[in-house]
Write an enzyme that holds these catalytic residues in place. Structure first.
Site, PDB file in Angstrom:
ATOM      1  N   HIS A 138      -7.928   7.519 -12.528  1.00  0.00           N
ATOM      2  CA  HIS A 138      -8.366   6.042 -12.253  1.00  0.00           C
ATOM      3  C   HIS A 138      -9.587   6.730 -11.499  1.00  0.00           C
ATOM      4  CE1 HIS A 138      -4.504   5.394 -12.218  1.00  0.00           C
ATOM      5  NE2 HIS A 138      -3.997   4.588 -11.482  1.00  0.00           N
ATOM      6  N   ASN A 198      -3.274  10.919 -10.712  1.00  0.00           N
ATOM      7  CA  ASN A 198      -4.475   9.813 -10.415  1.00  0.00           C
ATOM      8  C   ASN A 198      -5.753  10.187 -11.826  1.00  0.00           C
ATOM      9  OD1 ASN A 198      -6.278   8.151  -8.903  1.00  0.00           O
ATOM     10  ND2 ASN A 198      -7.377  10.052  -8.418  1.00  0.00           N
ATOM     11  N   GLU A 244       0.080   2.199 -16.875  1.00  0.00           N
ATOM     12  CA  GLU A 244       0.971   3.720 -16.363  1.00  0.00           C
ATOM     13  C   GLU A 244       1.185   4.036 -16.841  1.00  0.00           C
ATOM     14  OE1 GLU A 244      -0.738   4.324 -13.245  1.00  0.00           O
ATOM     15  OE2 GLU A 244      -1.875   2.378 -12.952  1.00  0.00           O
ATOM     16  N   HIS A 304     -11.063   3.593 -10.847  1.00  0.00           N
ATOM     17  CA  HIS A 304     -11.108   2.796  -9.254  1.00  0.00           C
ATOM     18  C   HIS A 304     -12.571   2.687  -8.987  1.00  0.00           C
ATOM     19  CE1 HIS A 304      -7.417   4.218  -7.593  1.00  0.00           C
ATOM     20  NE2 HIS A 304      -7.560   3.321  -7.687  1.00  0.00           N
ATOM     21  N   LYS A 307       4.400   5.023  -0.660  1.00  0.00           N
ATOM     22  CA  LYS A 307       3.800   4.912   0.063  1.00  0.00           C
ATOM     23  C   LYS A 307       3.891   3.352   0.235  1.00  0.00           C
ATOM     24  CE  LYS A 307       0.535   8.144  -1.658  1.00  0.00           C
ATOM     25  NZ  LYS A 307      -1.021   8.095  -3.050  1.00  0.00           N
ATOM     26  N   ARG A 363       9.648   0.390  15.161  1.00  0.00           N
ATOM     27  CA  ARG A 363       9.194   1.545  14.774  1.00  0.00           C
ATOM     28  C   ARG A 363      10.164   1.672  13.848  1.00  0.00           C
ATOM     29  NH1 ARG A 363       9.751   1.833  20.113  1.00  0.00           N
ATOM     30  NH2 ARG A 363       7.510   2.183  21.215  1.00  0.00           N
ATOM     31  N   HIS A 405      -6.761  -3.603 -12.730  1.00  0.00           N
ATOM     32  CA  HIS A 405      -6.948  -3.131 -12.703  1.00  0.00           C
ATOM     33  C   HIS A 405      -5.853  -1.680 -13.844  1.00  0.00           C
ATOM     34  CE1 HIS A 405      -5.748   1.203 -10.149  1.00  0.00           C
ATOM     35  NE2 HIS A 405      -4.237   1.038 -10.879  1.00  0.00           N
ATOM     36  N   ARG A 428       0.978  15.376  -7.012  1.00  0.00           N
ATOM     37  CA  ARG A 428       0.187  14.279  -6.950  1.00  0.00           C
ATOM     38  C   ARG A 428      -0.386  13.602  -7.192  1.00  0.00           C
ATOM     39  NH1 ARG A 428       3.734  10.475  -3.017  1.00  0.00           N
ATOM     40  NH2 ARG A 428       3.373   8.635  -3.335  1.00  0.00           N
ATOM     41  N   GLU A 482       1.038  14.822  -1.019  1.00  0.00           N
ATOM     42  CA  GLU A 482      -0.118  14.982  -2.277  1.00  0.00           C
ATOM     43  C   GLU A 482      -1.014  16.265  -1.980  1.00  0.00           C
ATOM     44  OE1 GLU A 482      -1.717  11.597  -1.638  1.00  0.00           O
ATOM     45  OE2 GLU A 482      -1.653  10.740  -3.349  1.00  0.00           O
ATOM     46  N   LYS A 503       7.464   9.662 -12.677  1.00  0.00           N
ATOM     47  CA  LYS A 503       7.001   9.703 -11.082  1.00  0.00           C
ATOM     48  C   LYS A 503       7.568   9.870  -9.903  1.00  0.00           C
ATOM     49  CE  LYS A 503       4.102   7.125  -7.677  1.00  0.00           C
ATOM     50  NZ  LYS A 503       3.466   6.208  -7.377  1.00  0.00           N
TER      51      LYS A 503
HETATM   52  N1  LIG Z   1       2.790   2.065  -3.274  1.00  0.00           N
HETATM   53  C1  LIG Z   1       2.115   2.544  -4.435  1.00  0.00           C
HETATM   54  O1  LIG Z   1       2.134   3.963  -5.074  1.00  0.00           O
HETATM   55  C2  LIG Z   1       1.304   2.345  -5.422  1.00  0.00           C
HETATM   56  C3  LIG Z   1       1.004   2.656  -6.261  1.00  0.00           C
HETATM   57  C4  LIG Z   1       0.230   1.609  -7.416  1.00  0.00           C
HETATM   58  C5  LIG Z   1      -0.404   0.352  -7.395  1.00  0.00           C
HETATM   59  N2  LIG Z   1       0.379   0.006  -5.960  1.00  0.00           N
HETATM   60  C6  LIG Z   1      -0.300  -1.488  -5.456  1.00  0.00           C
HETATM   61  O2  LIG Z   1       0.365  -2.054  -5.863  1.00  0.00           O
HETATM   62  C7  LIG Z   1      -0.462  -3.353  -6.866  1.00  0.00           C
HETATM   63  C8  LIG Z   1      -0.220  -4.144  -8.232  1.00  0.00           C
HETATM   64  O3  LIG Z   1       1.617  -4.573  -7.991  1.00  0.00           O
HETATM   65  P1  LIG Z   1       1.209  -5.613  -9.038  1.00  0.00           P
HETATM   66  O4  LIG Z   1       0.366  -5.006 -10.400  1.00  0.00           O
HETATM   67  O5  LIG Z   1       2.986  -5.796  -9.761  1.00  0.00           O
HETATM   68  O6  LIG Z   1       0.518  -6.505  -8.694  1.00  0.00           O
HETATM   69  P2  LIG Z   1       1.357  -8.096  -8.072  1.00  0.00           P
HETATM   70  O7  LIG Z   1       2.579  -7.739  -6.722  1.00  0.00           O
HETATM   71  O8  LIG Z   1       0.329  -8.887  -7.305  1.00  0.00           O
HETATM   72  O9  LIG Z   1       2.083  -9.162  -9.245  1.00  0.00           O
HETATM   73  C9  LIG Z   1       1.103  -9.284 -10.027  1.00  0.00           C
HETATM   74  C10 LIG Z   1       1.451 -10.976 -10.546  1.00  0.00           C
HETATM   75  O10 LIG Z   1       2.558 -11.135 -11.252  1.00  0.00           O
HETATM   76  C11 LIG Z   1       3.265 -11.803 -10.587  1.00  0.00           C
HETATM   77  N3  LIG Z   1       4.667 -11.513 -10.827  1.00  0.00           N
HETATM   78  C12 LIG Z   1       5.237 -10.766  -9.864  1.00  0.00           C
HETATM   79  N4  LIG Z   1       6.302 -10.542 -10.719  1.00  0.00           N
HETATM   80  C13 LIG Z   1       6.534 -11.498 -11.399  1.00  0.00           C
HETATM   81  C14 LIG Z   1       7.333 -12.009 -12.346  1.00  0.00           C
HETATM   82  N5  LIG Z   1       8.705 -11.274 -13.049  1.00  0.00           N
HETATM   83  N6  LIG Z   1       7.119 -12.835 -13.130  1.00  0.00           N
HETATM   84  C15 LIG Z   1       5.540 -13.649 -13.089  1.00  0.00           C
HETATM   85  N7  LIG Z   1       5.422 -13.111 -12.694  1.00  0.00           N
HETATM   86  C16 LIG Z   1       5.060 -12.636 -11.472  1.00  0.00           C
HETATM   87  C17 LIG Z   1       2.911 -11.918  -8.959  1.00  0.00           C
HETATM   88  O11 LIG Z   1       2.902 -13.136  -8.219  1.00  0.00           O
HETATM   89  C18 LIG Z   1       1.446 -11.436  -9.275  1.00  0.00           C
HETATM   90  O12 LIG Z   1       0.637 -12.651  -9.228  1.00  0.00           O
HETATM   91  C19 LIG Z   1      -1.545  -3.068  -5.777  1.00  0.00           C
HETATM   92  O13 LIG Z   1      -2.109  -3.674  -4.584  1.00  0.00           O
HETATM   93  C20 LIG Z   1      -1.764  -1.942  -5.766  1.00  0.00           C
HETATM   94  O14 LIG Z   1      -2.655  -0.993  -4.985  1.00  0.00           O
HETATM   95  C21 LIG Z   1       0.673   0.629  -5.190  1.00  0.00           C
HETATM   96 ZN   LIG Z   2      -2.658   2.447 -10.878  1.00  0.00          ZN
END
Ligand SMILES: NC(=O)c1ccc[n+]([C@@H]2O[C@H](COP(=O)([O-])OP(=O)(O)OC[C@H]3O[C@@H](n4cnc5c(N)ncnc54)[C@H](O)[C@@H]3O)[C@@H](O)[C@H]2O)c1
Ligand SMILES: [Zn+2]
Length: 355
Positions: free
Chosen positions: A238, A235, A177, A242, A135, A113, A254, A231, A227, A217
């Site tokens: 996006h 978007n 971003e 998207h 999130k 929990r 992305h 917030r 939201e 942010k």
């Molecule tokens: N929670 C939120 O508010 C929120 C907001 C935006 C995005 N997201 C989520 O975040 C995710 C995307 O995040 P991301 O772009 O970081 O992707 P990711 O976590 O897949 O990382 C991208 C790639 O980079 C590699 N990597 C990470 N750090 C590294 C480093 N320092 N050196 C070399 N390689 C490295 C990872 O292994 C992966 O292959 C999506 O799932 C998206 O939905 C969430």
């Molecule tokens: Zn984004």
């Protein structure tokens, strides 16, 4: 250094992981520590974090990539924690990009929990976006982030040293971003990001890039936790982004899709007479300097994009609402909760202008 718009430490700088123990306030009260990372980040940065914790930690390594952000991986991690006897007095640390942060956060939100967790983002995107706002969640076969929870971390430790190993494609994902943050909230920040492109040449530049975006942010999220309105400005780019990402079967990054989305949405704002064309030019310039695309792929028809936007979860009662800037740094429609319904012909014209 700390940003204090949120009630927990957000530490951004070099050597942050190497001093992790000092940055995690409640660490002495924690019985067990579990680090969740992926098979790319682990070999690069895990040793630094472990040394910086100065105590034992269980490491759970998952396969890198979005395909790991599932309920199945959530189940594997929670099973591992149970088998290892992790109790409520445990702490999880997410060491990786947004995939690791979202997944680990969701495990932390639900395990017994809810247990505390720390975000240690290692991508620019995770530092400026995913690790902020509370999130967490996983994808399902029907879509991204469809199962999740709000769960704030105990701390966010953004170690700029980790960005040294980040591939160009991942750098650009974060830059998209950061550019967005400038457009939605701060013309001065937008100008400073533009000057740093395609990538900051020194620590001071990198730090100002991350800290500026984090500040924007966190402020947006703090003023609109669930939201209700503000917030939605996050978007920007996006709705179209998207749709393009989805239509391309997630084959394009992305950040690239969002970059195109921002340019199209800037044209929409100009088409509605909300913004002038200077916005389109300034934004397009920043996008290109970041090495991001600014054209809608020829294979995607306007009809396909329009129908993909209609299934976006931000669409209400069939009318697609956009969050649109009036100029760099200012968003329109505050009185309507930052949502502007846009007629299909205006979207079509904006897409044509972006071919
Ligand atoms: N929670 C939120 O508010 C929120 C907001 C935006 C995005 N997201 C989520 O975040 C995710 C995307 O995040 P991301 O772009 O970081 O992707 P990711 O976590 O897949 O990382 C991208 C790639 O980079 C590699 N990597 C990470 N750090 C590294 C480093 N320092 N050196 C070399 N390689 C490295 C990872 O292994 C992966 O292959 C999506 O799932 C998206 O939905 C969430
Ligand atoms: Zn984004």
């Amino acid at each position: 250094m700390n940003d204090r718009a949120v009630p927990y430490p957000m530490v951004t700088g070099r050597g942050v992981l190497a001093r992790a123990q000092t940055h995690i306030g409640a660490i002495d009260a924690v019985h067990r520590i579990g680090i969740v990372t992926d098979n790319v980040v682990g070999p690069l940065h895990l040793a630094t974090l472990r040394a910086g914790l100065g105590r034992d930690a269980e490491v759970i390594t998952i396969e890198s990539g979005e395909q790991s952000k599932t309920r199945e991986t959530w189940a594997q991690i929670t099973d591992t924690l149970q088998t290892a006897g992790f109790g409520r007095d445990s702490l999880l640390i997410a060491l990786g990009g947004g995939v690791i942060g979202d997944l680990t956060g969701f495990v932390a939100a639900t395990y017994q929990r809810g247990i505390p967790f720390v975000q240690a983002p290692t991508t620019l995107l995770a530092m400026v976006d995913a690790a902020i706002g509370g999130k967490t969640g996983v994808d399902t076969p029907l879509g991204k982030n469809l199962v999740g929870a709000f769960h704030e971390p105990l701390a966010v430790l953004s170690d700029l040293d980790t960005l040294g190993t980040l591939p160009g494609i991942e750098r650009r994902n974060g830059l998209a971003e950061a550019i967005k943050h400038g457009v939605i909230a701060d013309a001065a920040y937008f100008a400073s990001v533009s000057d740093l492109l395609p990538w900051p040449s020194d620590t001071a530049g990198l730090e100002s890039l991350v800290r500026g975006s984090v500040a924007i942010k966190t402020q947006v999220v703090a003023r609109d936790l669930r939201e209700q309105g503000l917030r939605k400005t996050l978007n920007f780019g996006h709705t179209i982004g998207h749709a393009i990402e989805h239509l391309l079967g997630y084959a394009e990054p992305h950040g690239a899709c969002v970059a195109i989305g921002m340019v199209v949405e800037a044209h929409i704002a100009a088409g509605l007479g909300i913004a002038d064309t200077a916005l389109v030019a300034q934004l397009g310039d920043a996008v290109r300097r970041a090495g991001l695309p600014d054209r809608v792929p020829p294979a995607l028809s306007a009809d396909a994009i329009l129908s993909a936007t209609a299934t976006d979860k931000k669409a209400r009662a069939g009318v697609v609402e956009y969050t649109l800037p009036t100029a760099i740094g200012t968003m329109s429609g505050a009185e309507r909760g930052f949502g502007t319904p846009v007629p299909a012909d205006v979207v079509r014209a904006a897409i044509s202008a972006t071919r």
